[in-house]
Design a protein around this motif. Structure first.
Motif, PDB file in Angstrom:
ATOM      1  N   MET A  10     -54.691  17.235 -13.178  1.00  0.00           N
ATOM      2  CA  MET A  10     -55.229  16.811 -11.885  1.00  0.00           C
ATOM      3  C   MET A  10     -56.202  15.655 -12.100  1.00  0.00           C
ATOM      4  N   GLU A  11     -56.063  14.632 -11.279  1.00  0.00           N
ATOM      5  CA  GLU A  11     -56.927  13.470 -11.407  1.00  0.00           C
ATOM      6  C   GLU A  11     -58.317  13.799 -10.884  1.00  0.00           C
ATOM      7  N   GLU A  12     -59.358  13.473 -11.656  1.00  0.00           N
ATOM      8  CA  GLU A  12     -60.716  13.749 -11.234  1.00  0.00           C
ATOM      9  C   GLU A  12     -61.193  12.688 -10.257  1.00  0.00           C
ATOM     10  N   ARG A  13     -61.905  13.170  -9.225  1.00  0.00           N
ATOM     11  CA  ARG A  13     -62.481  12.247  -8.261  1.00  0.00           C
ATOM     12  C   ARG A  13     -63.757  11.637  -8.825  1.00  0.00           C
ATOM     13  N   ALA A  14     -63.948  10.364  -8.517  1.00  0.00           N
ATOM     14  CA  ALA A  14     -65.173   9.704  -8.963  1.00  0.00           C
ATOM     15  C   ALA A  14     -66.371  10.309  -8.245  1.00  0.00           C
ATOM     16  N   ALA A  15     -67.468  10.456  -8.940  1.00  0.00           N
ATOM     17  CA  ALA A  15     -68.680  10.992  -8.331  1.00  0.00           C
ATOM     18  C   ALA A  15     -69.206  10.012  -7.287  1.00  0.00           C
ATOM     19  N   PRO A  16     -69.695  10.513  -6.148  1.00  0.00           N
ATOM     20  CA  PRO A  16     -70.236   9.606  -5.132  1.00  0.00           C
ATOM     21  C   PRO A  16     -71.474   8.903  -5.644  1.00  0.00           C
ATOM     22  N   PRO A  17     -71.765   7.697  -5.149  1.00  0.00           N
ATOM     23  CA  PRO A  17     -72.967   6.987  -5.590  1.00  0.00           C
ATOM     24  C   PRO A  17     -74.216   7.807  -5.273  1.00  0.00           C
ATOM     25  N   LEU A  18     -75.221   7.704  -6.134  1.00  0.00           N
ATOM     26  CA  LEU A  18     -76.469   8.404  -5.894  1.00  0.00           C
ATOM     27  C   LEU A  18     -77.142   7.851  -4.644  1.00  0.00           C
ATOM     28  N   ARG A  19     -77.573   8.757  -3.792  1.00  0.00           N
ATOM     29  CA  ARG A  19     -78.225   8.349  -2.551  1.00  0.00           C
ATOM     30  C   ARG A  19     -79.589   7.749  -2.852  1.00  0.00           C
ATOM     31  N   MET A  20     -79.921   6.668  -2.158  1.00  0.00           N
ATOM     32  CA  MET A  20     -81.197   5.983  -2.316  1.00  0.00           C
ATOM     33  C   MET A  20     -82.031   6.209  -1.064  1.00  0.00           C
ATOM     34  N   THR A  21     -83.259   6.682  -1.227  1.00  0.00           N
ATOM     35  CA  THR A  21     -84.136   6.873  -0.084  1.00  0.00           C
ATOM     36  C   THR A  21     -84.670   5.527   0.391  1.00  0.00           C
ATOM     37  N   ALA A  22     -85.275   5.530   1.576  1.00  0.00           N
ATOM     38  CA  ALA A  22     -85.869   4.296   2.093  1.00  0.00           C
ATOM     39  C   ALA A  22     -86.963   3.789   1.162  1.00  0.00           C
ATOM     40  N   LYS A  23     -87.770   4.707   0.643  1.00  0.00           N
ATOM     41  CA  LYS A  23     -88.836   4.291  -0.270  1.00  0.00           C
ATOM     42  C   LYS A  23     -88.262   3.634  -1.520  1.00  0.00           C
ATOM     43  N   GLU A  24     -87.198   4.196  -2.055  1.00  0.00           N
ATOM     44  CA  GLU A  24     -86.563   3.614  -3.234  1.00  0.00           C
ATOM     45  C   GLU A  24     -85.941   2.258  -2.916  1.00  0.00           C
ATOM     46  N   PHE A  25     -85.334   2.148  -1.744  1.00  0.00           N
ATOM     47  CA  PHE A  25     -84.746   0.869  -1.334  1.00  0.00           C
ATOM     48  C   PHE A  25     -85.827  -0.206  -1.251  1.00  0.00           C
ATOM     49  N   HIS A  26     -86.927   0.088  -0.560  1.00  0.00           N
ATOM     50  CA  HIS A  26     -87.980  -0.910  -0.373  1.00  0.00           C
ATOM     51  C   HIS A  26     -88.668  -1.272  -1.684  1.00  0.00           C
ATOM     52  N   ALA A  27     -88.577  -0.403  -2.682  1.00  0.00           N
ATOM     53  CA  ALA A  27     -89.193  -0.694  -3.981  1.00  0.00           C
ATOM     54  C   ALA A  27     -88.401  -1.727  -4.779  1.00  0.00           C
ATOM     55  N   ARG A  28     -87.153  -1.973  -4.398  1.00  0.00           N
ATOM     56  CA  ARG A  28     -86.345  -2.967  -5.112  1.00  0.00           C
ATOM     57  C   ARG A  28     -86.834  -4.371  -4.774  1.00  0.00           C
ATOM     58  N   PRO A  29     -86.919  -5.260  -5.744  1.00  0.00           N
ATOM     59  CA  PRO A  29     -87.357  -6.631  -5.468  1.00  0.00           C
ATOM     60  C   PRO A  29     -86.320  -7.387  -4.655  1.00  0.00           C
ATOM     61  N   GLY A  30     -86.815  -8.271  -3.768  1.00  0.00           N
ATOM     62  CA  GLY A  30     -85.926  -9.162  -3.033  1.00  0.00           C
ATOM     63  C   GLY A  30     -85.381  -8.614  -1.735  1.00  0.00           C
ATOM     64  N   VAL A  31     -85.815  -7.409  -1.301  1.00  0.00           N
ATOM     65  CA  VAL A  31     -85.280  -6.835  -0.058  1.00  0.00           C
ATOM     66  C   VAL A  31     -86.337  -6.821   1.046  1.00  0.00           C
ATOM     67  N   GLU A  32     -87.333  -7.696   0.935  1.00  0.00           N
ATOM     68  CA  GLU A  32     -88.453  -7.682   1.876  1.00  0.00           C
ATOM     69  C   GLU A  32     -88.032  -7.986   3.310  1.00  0.00           C
ATOM     70  N   ASP A  33     -86.898  -8.635   3.503  1.00  0.00           N
ATOM     71  CA  ASP A  33     -86.434  -8.964   4.860  1.00  0.00           C
ATOM     72  C   ASP A  33     -85.817  -7.761   5.570  1.00  0.00           C
ATOM     73  N   TRP A  34     -85.549  -6.681   4.847  1.00  0.00           N
ATOM     74  CA  TRP A  34     -84.736  -5.582   5.347  1.00  0.00           C
ATOM     75  C   TRP A  34     -85.587  -4.386   5.750  1.00  0.00           C
ATOM     76  N   ARG A  35     -85.085  -3.628   6.735  1.00  0.00           N
ATOM     77  CA  ARG A  35     -85.724  -2.398   7.181  1.00  0.00           C
ATOM     78  C   ARG A  35     -84.662  -1.304   7.273  1.00  0.00           C
ATOM     79  N   VAL A  36     -85.057  -0.073   6.968  1.00  0.00           N
ATOM     80  CA  VAL A  36     -84.131   1.055   7.033  1.00  0.00           C
ATOM     81  C   VAL A  36     -84.311   1.757   8.375  1.00  0.00           C
ATOM     82  N   LEU A  37     -83.297   1.660   9.223  1.00  0.00           N
ATOM     83  CA  LEU A  37     -83.297   2.315  10.528  1.00  0.00           C
ATOM     84  C   LEU A  37     -82.194   3.368  10.515  1.00  0.00           C
TER      85      LEU A  37
END
Length: 232
Positions: A1-28
């Protein structure tokens, strides 16, 4: 049986905003959003062309709304709006190319509208709302426009129960740094503050007692236990 790829790890809003270069973006609701003002339709089309080049390189497609005065973008990984690392990478690179083409970020223009529909205990009205609007079900309580153009519907129980009394209120998701100004404007226009939460939402009644919830919490969410549960 073919294994399904694991889903991408979920990123919280705090983790998203901590990434450099995303200052224009907001999580709604439903993902991370950005708005860039421009100088007419031709300029807007040029901005979209720059975004398209990034999309081809990153391999992740955002929603793009094009107007003569600006473009609005939304990126997400899961249908419920959850984010992952690829959304942060797309956001960073989009910001670079759009700014280089003269796009001007303006988070004050960002907003996502939703309808909250109350139902009695043991009743399920979501199929009705999905049928009448042509929507699709997402998760346990939401129905969305399959093209993600129009307000979502969130179905919830009344507490305490009130059999036979259908009620709705409007949910408005705005950037966390814009929420207080939106609340103050509503109160100055005759609204009445009904409730407020330290977690980032305000319930306001209109002069005729219509219910409005202004939500800033998606933009500051950092529930690690929820993230872990979503990754299971």
């Amino acid at each position: 049986m073919e294994e399904r790829a694991a889903p991408p790890l979920r990123m919280t809003a705090k983790e998203f905003h901590a990434r450099p270069g995303v200052e224009d973006w907001r999580v709604l609701y439903w993902g991370a959003h950005a708005f860039y003002a421009c100088d007419g339709f031709a300029h807007a089309a040029r901005l979209v062309g720059a975004v398209a080049r990034v999309v081809a390189e990153v391999g992740h497609e955002p929603d793009v709304d094009v107007r003569p005065h600006g473009i609005t973008l939304r990126t997400f990984t899961q249908r419920n709006g959850s984010l992952s690392a690829i959304d942060a990478e797309l956001a960073r690179r989009v910001s670079e190319v759009v700014r280089a083409e003269g796009g001007r970020p303006d988070p004050s223009q960002l907003m996502v509208l939703g309808l909250a529909v109350a139902q009695d205990r043991g009743v399920d009205v979501r199929p009705f709302w999905s049928a009448v609007l042509g929507y699709e079900h997402v998760d346990d309580a939401d129905a969305i426009d399959p093209h993600r153009r129009n307000p979502h519907v969130w179905v919830h129980e009344l507490d305490p129960p009130k059999p036979g009394r259908g009620r709705t209120h409007i949910d408005i998701s705005v950037p966390a740094d814009q929420a207080r100004a939106r609340v103050d404007a509503a109160l100055a226009a005759g609204g009445r503050l009904v409730d407020a939460s330290p977690y980032g939402w305000w319930t306001i009644a209109s002069p005729e007692n219509h219910g409005i919830d202004i939500a800033a919490w998606p933009d500051v969410e950092d529930h690690e236990e929820d993230a872990a549960a979503d990754d299971d």
